[in-house]
Design a protein around this motif. Structure first.
Motif, PDB file in Angstrom:
ATOM      1  N   ASN A  17      -3.847  -1.116  34.298  1.00  0.00           N
ATOM      2  CA  ASN A  17      -2.610  -1.773  34.425  1.00  0.00           C
ATOM      3  C   ASN A  17      -2.399  -3.056  33.369  1.00  0.00           C
ATOM      4  O   ASN A  17      -1.543  -3.534  32.966  1.00  0.00           O
ATOM      5  CB  ASN A  17      -2.231  -2.337  35.931  1.00  0.00           C
ATOM      6  CG  ASN A  17      -1.672  -1.035  36.667  1.00  0.00           C
ATOM      7  OD1 ASN A  17      -1.073  -0.060  36.039  1.00  0.00           O
ATOM      8  ND2 ASN A  17      -2.140  -0.992  38.046  1.00  0.00           N
ATOM      9  N   ARG A  21       0.236  -3.805  30.709  1.00  0.00           N
ATOM     10  CA  ARG A  21       0.927  -5.088  30.536  1.00  0.00           C
ATOM     11  C   ARG A  21       0.959  -5.714  29.258  1.00  0.00           C
ATOM     12  O   ARG A  21       2.083  -6.319  28.763  1.00  0.00           O
ATOM     13  CB  ARG A  21       0.361  -6.042  31.823  1.00  0.00           C
ATOM     14  CG  ARG A  21       1.244  -7.328  31.830  1.00  0.00           C
ATOM     15  CD  ARG A  21       0.247  -8.261  33.094  1.00  0.00           C
ATOM     16  NE  ARG A  21       0.891  -9.458  33.019  1.00  0.00           N
ATOM     17  CZ  ARG A  21       0.084 -10.427  32.491  1.00  0.00           C
ATOM     18  NH1 ARG A  21      -0.828 -10.181  31.502  1.00  0.00           N
ATOM     19  NH2 ARG A  21       0.436 -11.774  32.637  1.00  0.00           N
ATOM     20  N   TYR A  35       8.179   2.253  25.647  1.00  0.00           N
ATOM     21  CA  TYR A  35       8.468   3.368  26.840  1.00  0.00           C
ATOM     22  C   TYR A  35       7.297   3.846  27.167  1.00  0.00           C
ATOM     23  O   TYR A  35       6.029   3.826  26.770  1.00  0.00           O
ATOM     24  CB  TYR A  35       9.121   4.751  26.324  1.00  0.00           C
ATOM     25  CG  TYR A  35      10.463   4.619  25.568  1.00  0.00           C
ATOM     26  CD1 TYR A  35      11.419   5.351  26.608  1.00  0.00           C
ATOM     27  CD2 TYR A  35      10.860   4.205  24.500  1.00  0.00           C
ATOM     28  CE1 TYR A  35      12.820   5.229  26.247  1.00  0.00           C
ATOM     29  CE2 TYR A  35      12.068   4.134  24.260  1.00  0.00           C
ATOM     30  CZ  TYR A  35      13.188   4.444  24.947  1.00  0.00           C
ATOM     31  OH  TYR A  35      14.389   4.693  24.833  1.00  0.00           O
ATOM     32  N   ILE A  50       9.785   6.873  30.527  1.00  0.00           N
ATOM     33  CA  ILE A  50      10.786   6.006  31.033  1.00  0.00           C
ATOM     34  C   ILE A  50      10.714   4.639  30.298  1.00  0.00           C
ATOM     35  O   ILE A  50       9.612   4.419  29.641  1.00  0.00           O
ATOM     36  CB  ILE A  50      10.543   5.634  32.489  1.00  0.00           C
ATOM     37  CG1 ILE A  50       9.034   5.149  32.443  1.00  0.00           C
ATOM     38  CG2 ILE A  50      10.490   6.731  33.343  1.00  0.00           C
ATOM     39  CD1 ILE A  50       8.331   4.530  33.847  1.00  0.00           C
ATOM     40  N   LEU A  52      10.370   0.668  29.352  1.00  0.00           N
ATOM     41  CA  LEU A  52       9.635  -0.352  30.006  1.00  0.00           C
ATOM     42  C   LEU A  52      10.116  -1.586  29.455  1.00  0.00           C
ATOM     43  O   LEU A  52      10.442  -1.812  28.284  1.00  0.00           O
ATOM     44  CB  LEU A  52       8.092  -0.177  29.761  1.00  0.00           C
ATOM     45  CG  LEU A  52       7.353   0.831  30.432  1.00  0.00           C
ATOM     46  CD1 LEU A  52       6.068   0.947  30.135  1.00  0.00           C
ATOM     47  CD2 LEU A  52       7.713   0.950  31.898  1.00  0.00           C
ATOM     48  N   ASN A  53      10.039  -2.749  30.232  1.00  0.00           N
ATOM     49  CA  ASN A  53      10.430  -4.197  29.626  1.00  0.00           C
ATOM     50  C   ASN A  53       9.469  -5.058  30.318  1.00  0.00           C
ATOM     51  O   ASN A  53       8.388  -4.655  31.261  1.00  0.00           O
ATOM     52  CB  ASN A  53      11.849  -4.650  29.674  1.00  0.00           C
ATOM     53  CG  ASN A  53      12.319  -4.562  31.088  1.00  0.00           C
ATOM     54  OD1 ASN A  53      11.517  -4.831  32.175  1.00  0.00           O
ATOM     55  ND2 ASN A  53      13.454  -4.303  31.645  1.00  0.00           N
ATOM     56  N   GLN A  55       9.663  -7.153  32.822  1.00  0.00           N
ATOM     57  CA  GLN A  55       9.575  -7.219  34.266  1.00  0.00           C
ATOM     58  C   GLN A  55       8.853  -5.955  34.869  1.00  0.00           C
ATOM     59  O   GLN A  55       8.594  -5.950  35.777  1.00  0.00           O
ATOM     60  CB  GLN A  55      11.223  -7.233  34.774  1.00  0.00           C
ATOM     61  CG  GLN A  55      11.860  -8.554  34.400  1.00  0.00           C
ATOM     62  CD  GLN A  55      12.114  -8.799  32.856  1.00  0.00           C
ATOM     63  OE1 GLN A  55      12.691  -8.025  32.209  1.00  0.00           O
ATOM     64  NE2 GLN A  55      11.881 -10.015  32.423  1.00  0.00           N
ATOM     65  N   SER A  56       9.067  -4.921  34.301  1.00  0.00           N
ATOM     66  CA  SER A  56       8.348  -3.582  34.659  1.00  0.00           C
ATOM     67  C   SER A  56       7.021  -3.899  35.095  1.00  0.00           C
ATOM     68  O   SER A  56       6.282  -3.116  35.756  1.00  0.00           O
ATOM     69  CB  SER A  56       8.585  -2.468  33.781  1.00  0.00           C
ATOM     70  OG  SER A  56       9.655  -2.359  32.705  1.00  0.00           O
ATOM     71  N   VAL A  57       6.372  -4.753  34.093  1.00  0.00           N
ATOM     72  CA  VAL A  57       4.977  -5.189  34.165  1.00  0.00           C
ATOM     73  C   VAL A  57       4.507  -6.483  35.086  1.00  0.00           C
ATOM     74  O   VAL A  57       3.366  -6.752  34.873  1.00  0.00           O
ATOM     75  CB  VAL A  57       4.241  -4.784  32.859  1.00  0.00           C
ATOM     76  CG1 VAL A  57       4.298  -3.517  32.453  1.00  0.00           C
ATOM     77  CG2 VAL A  57       4.743  -5.840  31.903  1.00  0.00           C
ATOM     78  N   SER A  58       5.575  -6.907  35.749  1.00  0.00           N
ATOM     79  CA  SER A  58       5.159  -8.188  36.335  1.00  0.00           C
ATOM     80  C   SER A  58       4.182  -7.810  37.783  1.00  0.00           C
ATOM     81  O   SER A  58       4.569  -6.564  38.118  1.00  0.00           O
ATOM     82  CB  SER A  58       6.422  -8.631  37.167  1.00  0.00           C
ATOM     83  OG  SER A  58       7.404  -9.018  36.038  1.00  0.00           O
TER      84      SER A  58
END
Ligand code: F6P
Length: 324
Positions: A17, A21, A35, A50, A52-53, A55-58
């Motif tokens: 993860n 990130r 993506y 999907i 990703l941005n 925020q998706s990896v906060s």
């Protein structure tokens, strides 16, 4: 390159993860659309992809497992499967890939690159630490610490009962987890695929301990050892030494694949993730990012999967000397 995708594949590893990130945040920094492909090559084939941005990896740097999920894909091993995957990437206009995984992942990535020429850079994620081209892989340090915690606990009960324990750790073709656990856990001996240690050798080491009135002993067995798994080795030792020897076997199994990644793994994963991304953006392809002697380097996929990274002879020797 303006649009890329990232995926995790093969056995998961703590720190994946943190790696995702770093890739996603790095892409945002460089103005690249990113993506996530869900469930590795299976998701590529199905088009389970999907956006990703940042925020998706906060809030994921500290989490084990992988938010993108993982799989070992049989379909991607077929030419039809890879054609489907290529078509899905084309539909979305994906120009480059970052693959996080181990041996199987990079074998697939190399074949795919040779067929379709989509630039791909790998980040080594596997608890086994068996990849040539990097000193350490993402997840290895956490797995060793998880296994070591178990070894320490087993030592307490082994000592109370004057028992011999055979503890099996993961490592299909590799003894890295086993050797580090053996040294850090003060084991009497270790059995790894890289080094021939026979049942006779282990019997002699245990006997030496009994002669010196050692009350308990621990032998770490890598699951891929040529003498068999810990159950088999323990049985053979009993047959050889004494039917009444008080032996127990513990197989640590998938506990080693989960849990909170250590600081070391989070930092390594961040470095390798950003290194893989920036390599891809600079034009690297068909290579894996690695850290060797604290330097970020890129090694062709072909070498990472075909060349062996030997376990240091010094470490093997050390287990023997320090247990006398
Ligand atoms: O490659 C990592 C690893 O954990 C090996 O150590 C182990 O042999 C294998 O994966 C287990 O795979 P699975 O989770 O598919 O059973």
């Amino acid at each position: 390159m303006k649009k890329i995708a990232v995926f995790t594949s093969g056995g998961d590893a703590p720190g994946m993860n943190a790696c995702i990130r770093a890739i996603v945040r790095g892409a945002a920094y460089h103005g690249v659309e990113v993506y996530g492909i869900v469930r590795g090559y299976n998701g590529m084939i199905k088009g389970d992809i999907i956006p990703l941005n940042s925020q998706s990896v906060s809030n994921i740097i500290q989490r084990g497992g992988t938010i993108l999920k993982s799989a070992r894909s049989k379909e991607f091993m077929t030419a039809e499967g890879r054609k489907k995957a290529y078509d899905k990437l084309q539909e979305l206009g994906i120009e480059g890939l970052v693959a996080i995984g181990g041996n199987g992942t990079f074998t697939g990535a190399e074949i795919f690159y040779n067929e379709y020429k989509i630039p791909t850079v790998g980040a080594p994620g596997t608890i086994d630490n068996d990849l040539y081209g990097t000193d350490y892989t993402i997840g290895f340090d956490t797995a060793v610490n998880t296994a070591l915690d178990a070894v320490d606990k087993i030592r307490d009960t082994a000592d109370s009962h004057d028992r011999v324990f055979f503890i099996e750790v993961m490592g299909r073709d590799s003894g890295y987890i086993a050797i580090q656990c053996a040294i850090a856990g003060g084991a009497e001996s270790v059995m790894i695929p890289e080094n021939l240690t026979s049942v006779d050798d282990i019997a002699a080491i245990l006997q030496r301990g009994f002669d010196k009135k050692k009350s308990s002993s621990i032998v770490i067995v890598a699951e891929g050892d040529e003498e068999g798994n810990a159950q088999i080795v323990a049985k053979n030792i009993k047959d050889k030494m004494d039917e009444n020897l008080d032996i127990r076997v513990t197989t640590l199994g998938h506990i080693q694949r989960g849990g909170i990644p250590t600081a070391y793994d989070r930092i390594l994963a961040s470095r390798l993730g950003l290194g893989a991304l920036e390599g891809l953006l600079r034009g690297e392809k068909n290579v894996m990012a690695g850290v060797v002697n604290n330097q970020l380097i890129y090694t062709p996929f072909h070498d990472t999967i075909t060349k062996k990274k030997p376990v240091s002879e010094d470490l093997i020797r050390m287990v023997e000397i320090l247990s006398t």
